[in-house]
Enzyme design. Structure first.
Site, PDB file in Angstrom:
ATOM      1  N   ILE A  60       2.024  10.909   4.727  1.00 48.03           N
ATOM      2  CA  ILE A  60       1.433   9.327   4.758  1.00 48.03           C
ATOM      3  C   ILE A  60       0.069   9.644   3.524  1.00 48.03           C
ATOM      4  CG2 ILE A  60       2.249   8.088   7.255  1.00 48.03           C
ATOM      5  CD1 ILE A  60       0.106   9.244   8.194  1.00 48.03           C
ATOM      6  N   GLY A  61      -0.117  10.169   3.570  1.00 47.73           N
ATOM      7  CA  GLY A  61      -1.625  10.006   2.283  1.00 47.73           C
ATOM      8  C   GLY A  61      -1.946  11.509   2.015  1.00 47.73           C
ATOM      9  N   GLU A  62      -2.975  11.453   0.627  1.00 47.97           N
ATOM     10  CA  GLU A  62      -3.276  12.298   0.785  1.00 47.97           C
ATOM     11  C   GLU A  62      -5.231  11.907   0.782  1.00 47.97           C
ATOM     12  OE1 GLU A  62      -2.360  13.717  -3.277  1.00 47.97           O
ATOM     13  OE2 GLU A  62      -0.249  14.030  -2.930  1.00 47.97           O
ATOM     14  N   THR A 112      -9.146  13.510   1.487  1.00 48.66           N
ATOM     15  CA  THR A 112     -10.220  14.045   0.484  1.00 48.66           C
ATOM     16  C   THR A 112     -10.180  15.297   1.119  1.00 48.66           C
ATOM     17  OG1 THR A 112     -11.861  12.416   1.010  1.00 48.66           O
ATOM     18  CG2 THR A 112     -12.956  14.303   0.043  1.00 48.66           C
ATOM     19  N   TYR A 113      -9.698  15.915   2.015  1.00 46.27           N
ATOM     20  CA  TYR A 113      -9.317  17.141   1.965  1.00 46.27           C
ATOM     21  C   TYR A 113      -7.974  18.181   2.380  1.00 46.27           C
ATOM     22  CZ  TYR A 113     -14.274  16.575   3.445  1.00 46.27           C
ATOM     23  OH  TYR A 113     -15.290  15.208   3.394  1.00 46.27           O
ATOM     24  N   GLY A 114      -7.081  17.160   1.774  1.00 46.73           N
ATOM     25  CA  GLY A 114      -5.643  17.293   2.255  1.00 46.73           C
ATOM     26  C   GLY A 114      -4.828  16.111   2.672  1.00 46.73           C
ATOM     27  N   VAL A 135      -1.860  13.959   4.581  1.00 39.75           N
ATOM     28  CA  VAL A 135      -1.875  13.581   5.848  1.00 39.75           C
ATOM     29  C   VAL A 135      -0.381  13.421   5.967  1.00 39.75           C
ATOM     30  CG1 VAL A 135      -2.791  11.808   7.691  1.00 39.75           C
ATOM     31  CG2 VAL A 135      -4.633  12.566   5.053  1.00 39.75           C
ATOM     32  N   LYS A 176      -3.777  16.147   9.960  1.00 35.58           N
ATOM     33  CA  LYS A 176      -4.291  16.142   8.640  1.00 35.58           C
ATOM     34  C   LYS A 176      -4.440  17.414   8.438  1.00 35.58           C
ATOM     35  CE  LYS A 176      -7.925  13.617   6.448  1.00 35.58           C
ATOM     36  NZ  LYS A 176      -8.029  12.064   6.487  1.00 35.58           N
ATOM     37  N   ASP A 184     -18.249   8.287   3.698  1.00 38.24           N
ATOM     38  CA  ASP A 184     -18.203   8.379   2.434  1.00 38.24           C
ATOM     39  C   ASP A 184     -16.459   7.045   3.241  1.00 38.24           C
ATOM     40  OD1 ASP A 184     -15.890   8.703  -0.028  1.00 38.24           O
ATOM     41  OD2 ASP A 184     -15.249  10.596   1.001  1.00 38.24           O
TER      42      ASP A 184
HETATM   43  C1  Z3R Z   1      -6.127   9.511  11.147  1.00 35.14           C
HETATM   44  C2  Z3R Z   1      -6.632  10.101   9.597  1.00 35.14           C
HETATM   45  C3  Z3R Z   1      -6.340  10.048   8.345  1.00 35.14           C
HETATM   46  C4  Z3R Z   1      -4.984   8.426   8.534  1.00 35.14           C
HETATM   47  C5  Z3R Z   1      -4.527   8.536   9.087  1.00 35.14           C
HETATM   48  C6  Z3R Z   1      -5.282   8.477  10.683  1.00 35.14           C
HETATM   49  N1  Z3R Z   1      -3.109   7.825   9.267  1.00 35.14           N
HETATM   50  C7  Z3R Z   1      -3.576   7.325   8.355  1.00 35.14           C
HETATM   51  S1  Z3R Z   1      -4.372   7.629   7.076  1.00 35.14           S
HETATM   52  C8  Z3R Z   1      -2.655   6.555   7.625  1.00 35.14           C
HETATM   53  C9  Z3R Z   1      -2.748   5.978   6.584  1.00 35.14           C
HETATM   54  C10 Z3R Z   1      -1.667   5.188   6.320  1.00 35.14           C
HETATM   55  S2  Z3R Z   1      -0.061   4.414   7.846  1.00 35.14           S
HETATM   56  C11 Z3R Z   1      -1.230   6.000   8.649  1.00 35.14           C
HETATM   57  S3  Z3R Z   1      -1.207   3.838   4.624  1.00 35.14           S
HETATM   58  O1  Z3R Z   1       0.790   4.046   5.134  1.00 35.14           O
HETATM   59  O2  Z3R Z   1      -1.082   2.570   5.175  1.00 35.14           O
HETATM   60  N2  Z3R Z   1      -1.151   4.858   3.198  1.00 35.14           N
END
Ligand code: Z3R
Length: 297
Positions: A19-21, A23-25, A27, A42, A135
């Protein structure tokens, strides 16, 4: 934790999509096999993979498990072996950056107000527990379908530091950094998060257009001073003693911030100006900001 126990605990989670990248790694979305709940995993990658996770960082992270507030993404679990660290967080539907992309044009002023209030409630709670974010940016403000906003990654900056580049070699953004930190101030206080909140407030009111999208430290400071005016010695006497202080031309402030953020009400503009104060000692606190008249409109 021994490697075998780490694997056993990891097995509790079924990894789903990325679901994402951060700062540290990376997700990932994941499912807890025991209760079917959805979580975010994460994976923290540190520069020094050889050395393992510093014990000071682990202690910091353990304290973060105690932060419990509706506007803070809950840290549910910490999995670590010698070299790997995985943080298990509460899942949220999307981040504010993605939300901006989905609502081109304008965000309803009542939604902007609701998001800012929730951001400040989360900050006020963490600041009262002496935890800073350091941050804050739209990517780590998460929102749920029911309009709840939650702050992610609280306290990680203190545990791991803020690198210049992410693990994926993406440059870490300077857009939400206050002038004192850009000039090299090393002692951080809650005021750092208040500047970022002001930048995010303006960005929400402008439908996702960042207020100070600087490309490097000098460009970032120039953009700030061109809008707010270069601080004078009487406004900010400590500025010239900061480690990376550089002289800037004497820019005059833009007469009226409403020209730059036309969709923000006069009370909203008043509050925004209290976040965007260059002298960190004069910046408004989260607690004070929550009492502002903007929230009674
Ligand atoms: C905890 C920590 C970092 C993230 C969490 C929960 N959920 C994230 S990033 C996330 C991001 C999306 S959906 C869930 S996105 O699709 O909107 N980039």
């Amino acid at each position: 934790m021994k490697a075998i126990d780490f694997l056993k605990k990891m097995n509790k989670y079924e990894k789903l999509e990325k679901i994402g990248e951060g700062t540290y790694g990376m997700v990932f979305k994941a499912k807890n096999r025991e209760n079917q709940s959805i979580v975010a995993l994460k994976k923290v990658r540190l520069d020094d993979e050889e050395e393992g996770i510093p014990s000071s960082a682990l202690r910091e992270i353990c304290l973060l498990k105690e932060l419990k507030h509706i506007n803070i993404v809950r840290l549910l679990d910490i999995l670590h072996s010698d070299k790997k660290l995985i943080l298990v967080f509460e899942y949220c539907d999307q981040d504010l950056k993605k939300y901006f992309d989905s609502c081109d044009g304008m965000i309803d002023p009542n939604i902007v107000r609701s998001f800012l209030r929730q951001l400040l409630c989360g900050l006020s709670y963490c600041h009262s527990h002496h935890v800073l974010h350091r941050d804050l940016k739209p990517q780590n403000l998460l929102i749920n379908k029911n309009g709840e906003l939650k702050l992610a990654d609280f306290g990680l900056a203190r545990a791991f530091g803020i690198p210049v580049r992410c693990y994926s070699s993406e440059v870490v953004t300077l857009w939400y950094r206050p002038p004192d930190v850009l000039f090299g101030a090393k002692i951080y206080s809650t005021s750092i998060d208040m500047w970022s909140s002001g930048c995010i407030f303006a960005e929400m009111a402008n439908a996702g257009k960042p207020l100070f999208p600087g490309s490097d430290v000098e460009d970032e400071l120039r953009r700030i001073f061109k809008l707010l005016g270069t601080p004078t010695e009487s406004e900010w006497p400590e500025m010239i003693n900061l480690p990376d202080y550089k002289h800037f031309p004497n820019y005059q402030p833009i007469a009226n911030l409403s020209y730059v953020i036309p969709n923000l009400s006069p009370k909203g503009i008043y509050l925004l100006k209290k976040f965007l104060v260059c002298n960190p000692l004069k910046r408004i606190s989260a607690e004070q900001a929550l009492k502002h008249g903007y929230f009674n409109e």
